[in-house]
Design an enzyme around this catalytic site. Sequence first.
Site, PDB file in Angstrom:
ATOM      1  CG  HIS A 216     -24.497 -53.229  -9.375  1.00 43.57           C
ATOM      2  ND1 HIS A 216     -24.391 -52.075  -9.660  1.00 43.57           N
ATOM      3  CD2 HIS A 216     -23.321 -53.843  -9.890  1.00 43.57           C
ATOM      4  CE1 HIS A 216     -23.106 -51.163  -9.959  1.00 43.57           C
ATOM      5  NE2 HIS A 216     -22.638 -52.460 -10.159  1.00 43.57           N
ATOM      6  CG  HIS A 218     -20.873 -55.304 -13.818  1.00 43.82           C
ATOM      7  ND1 HIS A 218     -19.330 -54.393 -14.169  1.00 43.82           N
ATOM      8  CD2 HIS A 218     -21.071 -55.089 -12.301  1.00 43.82           C
ATOM      9  CE1 HIS A 218     -19.215 -53.515 -12.858  1.00 43.82           C
ATOM     10  NE2 HIS A 218     -20.763 -54.319 -11.724  1.00 43.82           N
ATOM     11  CB  CYS A 249     -15.022 -52.236  -9.824  1.00 43.26           C
ATOM     12  SG  CYS A 249     -13.700 -51.825  -8.718  1.00 43.26           S
ATOM     13  CG  ASN A 258     -21.525 -50.816 -15.003  1.00 47.67           C
ATOM     14  OD1 ASN A 258     -21.641 -51.024 -14.085  1.00 47.67           O
ATOM     15  ND2 ASN A 258     -21.244 -49.859 -14.901  1.00 47.67           N
TER      16      ASN A 258
HETATM   17  P1  HMG Z   1      -6.922 -45.099   2.464  1.00 43.16           P
HETATM   18  O1  HMG Z   1      -5.405 -44.603   1.307  1.00 43.16           O
HETATM   19  O2  HMG Z   1      -6.643 -46.493   2.828  1.00 43.16           O
HETATM   20  O3  HMG Z   1      -7.665 -43.434   3.067  1.00 43.16           O
HETATM   21  O4  HMG Z   1      -7.758 -44.797   0.840  1.00 43.16           O
HETATM   22  P2  HMG Z   1      -6.438 -43.504   3.908  1.00 43.16           P
HETATM   23  O5  HMG Z   1      -7.959 -42.919   5.408  1.00 43.16           O
HETATM   24  O6  HMG Z   1      -5.154 -44.101   4.468  1.00 43.16           O
HETATM   25  O7  HMG Z   1      -5.923 -41.587   4.181  1.00 43.16           O
HETATM   26  C1  HMG Z   1      -5.169 -42.012   2.850  1.00 43.16           C
HETATM   27  C2  HMG Z   1      -5.903 -40.386   2.351  1.00 43.16           C
HETATM   28  O8  HMG Z   1      -7.380 -40.431   0.775  1.00 43.16           O
HETATM   29  C3  HMG Z   1      -5.942 -39.244   3.034  1.00 43.16           C
HETATM   30  O9  HMG Z   1      -5.430 -37.808   1.998  1.00 43.16           O
HETATM   31  C4  HMG Z   1      -7.498 -38.923   2.975  1.00 43.16           C
HETATM   32  O10 HMG Z   1      -7.480 -38.035   3.432  1.00 43.16           O
HETATM   33  C5  HMG Z   1      -7.737 -39.057   2.111  1.00 43.16           C
HETATM   34  P3  HMG Z   1      -3.826 -37.549   2.277  1.00 43.16           P
HETATM   35  O11 HMG Z   1      -3.576 -37.067   3.396  1.00 43.16           O
HETATM   36  O12 HMG Z   1      -3.064 -38.642   1.731  1.00 43.16           O
HETATM   37  O13 HMG Z   1      -4.005 -35.969   1.369  1.00 43.16           O
HETATM   38  N1  HMG Z   1      -8.998 -39.395   1.833  1.00 43.16           N
HETATM   39  C6  HMG Z   1     -10.209 -39.571   0.909  1.00 43.16           C
HETATM   40  N2  HMG Z   1     -10.587 -38.678   0.224  1.00 43.16           N
HETATM   41  C7  HMG Z   1     -11.410 -38.285  -0.437  1.00 43.16           C
HETATM   42  N3  HMG Z   1     -12.589 -38.665  -0.025  1.00 43.16           N
HETATM   43  C8  HMG Z   1     -12.105 -39.468   1.232  1.00 43.16           C
HETATM   44  C9  HMG Z   1     -11.103 -40.303   1.399  1.00 43.16           C
HETATM   45  N4  HMG Z   1     -11.216 -41.285   2.372  1.00 43.16           N
HETATM   46  C10 HMG Z   1      -9.666 -40.103   3.129  1.00 43.16           C
HETATM   47  N5  HMG Z   1     -13.433 -40.266   1.357  1.00 43.16           N
HETATM   48  C11 HMG Z   1     -10.228 -44.924  -0.059  1.00 43.16           C
HETATM   49  C12 HMG Z   1      -8.936 -45.847   1.565  1.00 43.16           C
HETATM   50  C13 HMG Z   1     -11.476 -45.942   0.943  1.00 43.16           C
HETATM   51  C14 HMG Z   1     -10.311 -43.355   0.430  1.00 43.16           C
HETATM   52  C15 HMG Z   1      -9.469 -45.015  -0.719  1.00 43.16           C
HETATM   53  O14 HMG Z   1     -10.106 -46.250  -0.950  1.00 43.16           O
HETATM   54  C16 HMG Z   1     -10.282 -45.282  -1.907  1.00 43.16           C
HETATM   55  O15 HMG Z   1     -11.325 -44.098  -2.221  1.00 43.16           O
HETATM   56  N6  HMG Z   1     -11.331 -45.712  -3.256  1.00 43.16           N
HETATM   57  C17 HMG Z   1     -12.114 -45.949  -4.053  1.00 43.16           C
HETATM   58  C18 HMG Z   1     -13.267 -46.642  -3.344  1.00 43.16           C
HETATM   59  C19 HMG Z   1     -14.259 -46.932  -5.035  1.00 43.16           C
HETATM   60  O16 HMG Z   1     -15.019 -45.749  -5.119  1.00 43.16           O
HETATM   61  N7  HMG Z   1     -14.285 -48.005  -6.232  1.00 43.16           N
HETATM   62  C20 HMG Z   1     -15.047 -47.613  -6.826  1.00 43.16           C
HETATM   63  C21 HMG Z   1     -16.670 -47.812  -5.863  1.00 43.16           C
HETATM   64  S1  HMG Z   1     -17.281 -49.527  -5.453  1.00 43.16           S
HETATM   65  C22 HMG Z   1     -18.097 -50.398  -7.059  1.00 43.16           C
HETATM   66  O17 HMG Z   1     -17.361 -49.852  -7.967  1.00 43.16           O
HETATM   67  C23 HMG Z   1     -19.184 -51.479  -6.682  1.00 43.16           C
HETATM   68  C24 HMG Z   1     -20.046 -51.175  -6.877  1.00 43.16           C
HETATM   69  O18 HMG Z   1     -20.735 -50.829  -8.293  1.00 43.16           O
HETATM   70  C25 HMG Z   1     -20.647 -52.792  -7.516  1.00 43.16           C
HETATM   71  C26 HMG Z   1     -20.703 -53.536  -7.966  1.00 43.16           C
HETATM   72  O19 HMG Z   1     -20.155 -53.744  -8.969  1.00 43.16           O
HETATM   73  O20 HMG Z   1     -19.972 -54.840  -7.035  1.00 43.16           O
HETATM   74  C27 HMG Z   1     -20.349 -50.178  -6.056  1.00 43.16           C
HETATM   75 MG    MG Z   2     -20.332 -52.070 -10.962  1.00 44.58          MG
END
Ligand code: HMG
Ligand code: MG
Length: 322
Positions: A216, A218, A249, A258
């Site tokens: 993957h 970028h 990201c 990307n």
């Molecule tokens: P957190 O704040 O540490 O979560 O986030 P928590 O477990 O402490 O919960 C806090 C709140 O989030 C709670 O809600 C949970 O219910 C909610 P509140 O009580 O405050 O209303 N929550 C969720 N809600 C919906 N769906 C869930 C979920 N989990 C908890 N699954 C968390 C931890 C992982 C959720 C947060 O950090 C997050 O969402 N991060 C986003 C990560 C992301 O999408 N990153 C981009 C993708 S990775 C990428 O792009 C790389 C890739 O392309 C490859 C590359 O390029 O290398 C794949």
């Molecule tokens: Mg990516």
Amino acid sequence: MTNSSVESKVWFTEVGPRDGFQNWPQPVSTPVKLELINAALTAGVPRVEVTSMVSPKWVPQLADAETVLEALRDGGGDVLERVRVLVPNLKGMERASRFFDDGLANVLVNVGVTDGFNRHNLNRSVEETLQDIGKVVAAAAPKKVRVDASVSVAWGCPYDGPVAPERAVALAQRLADMGVAELAFGDTIGVAAPAEVRRLSEMALQVFAGIDVAMHFHDTRGLGVANAQAALEAGVRLLEGSIGGIGGCPFAPNSTGNVCSEDMLAMVTDLGYQTGIDLDRMVEAAVSLERALGEKLPGKLHLAGPAPWLAAPSAAGGAMPA
Ligand code: HMG
Ligand code: MG
């Protein structure tokens, strides 16, 4: 067997609807997302990463995840069997599980090699995220859902610096031991160069002989397509890209660009590999997306169109490897 250097088929995953829109600065409507997903599927892309079940507070652009999946389901056919959804934790898995009976059978987990990136991206240490992933894998097994894993910042981290290939492979080994089906190494901030890509690709293919190895890239520093070519030459047969080159990201500064799907697929096709994808249709999808978003997209091919001898779809097609 997909991890074979004699295999002429390349499996491609379109990640634009997830990795592209998650970083788009303006809100993108659900119909625009659906149009892109359907255009990619119609072009013959075997698998499209359509959304993430992440916190809407962290990634508001993908807050319509359920709406997207419902619309794809209600559109009929086997569409949900050809899509993948990112889930960061058990809560994400529970949200995704609503669609398992409708055909959704592939999720993606993600972990960074470094604590610096992982804390910014997932609010967890690497070890804590591995525990979360273990729970996702355990929940997937009885449902026969395929869990793929993405290993981010596999060549370098914006917070912790360069990453040695041995370190990326060691983390991937932990995921392999948990039973993931695919390992996708991500150059999240676009710092890899072809020689380093070749090194990690060869190492990963050797270590993970029984697991699908994907790359993957970028295009942050203009080497996305060159890196994909280096991976192919090393024997990698699974590549990921984003239509028009959109996205990156949100939790890695300057992770723009990307690698552009159609630009990369033109290279792949030109080298004689079969993808089953109609390049003309991919270019049309990029042109439509540019119009819908009202912004110039970073990709190149949609500006000029493919050379005529690249336009015909290659013979092979079909589903992703089981
Ligand atoms: P957190 O704040 O540490 O979560 O986030 P928590 O477990 O402490 O919960 C806090 C709140 O989030 C709670 O809600 C949970 O219910 C909610 P509140 O009580 O405050 O209303 N929550 C969720 N809600 C919906 N769906 C869930 C979920 N989990 C908890 N699954 C968390 C931890 C992982 C959720 C947060 O950090 C997050 O969402 N991060 C986003 C990560 C992301 O999408 N990153 C981009 C993708 S990775 C990428 O792009 C790389 C890739 O392309 C490859 C590359 O390029 O290398 C794949
Ligand atoms: Mg990516």
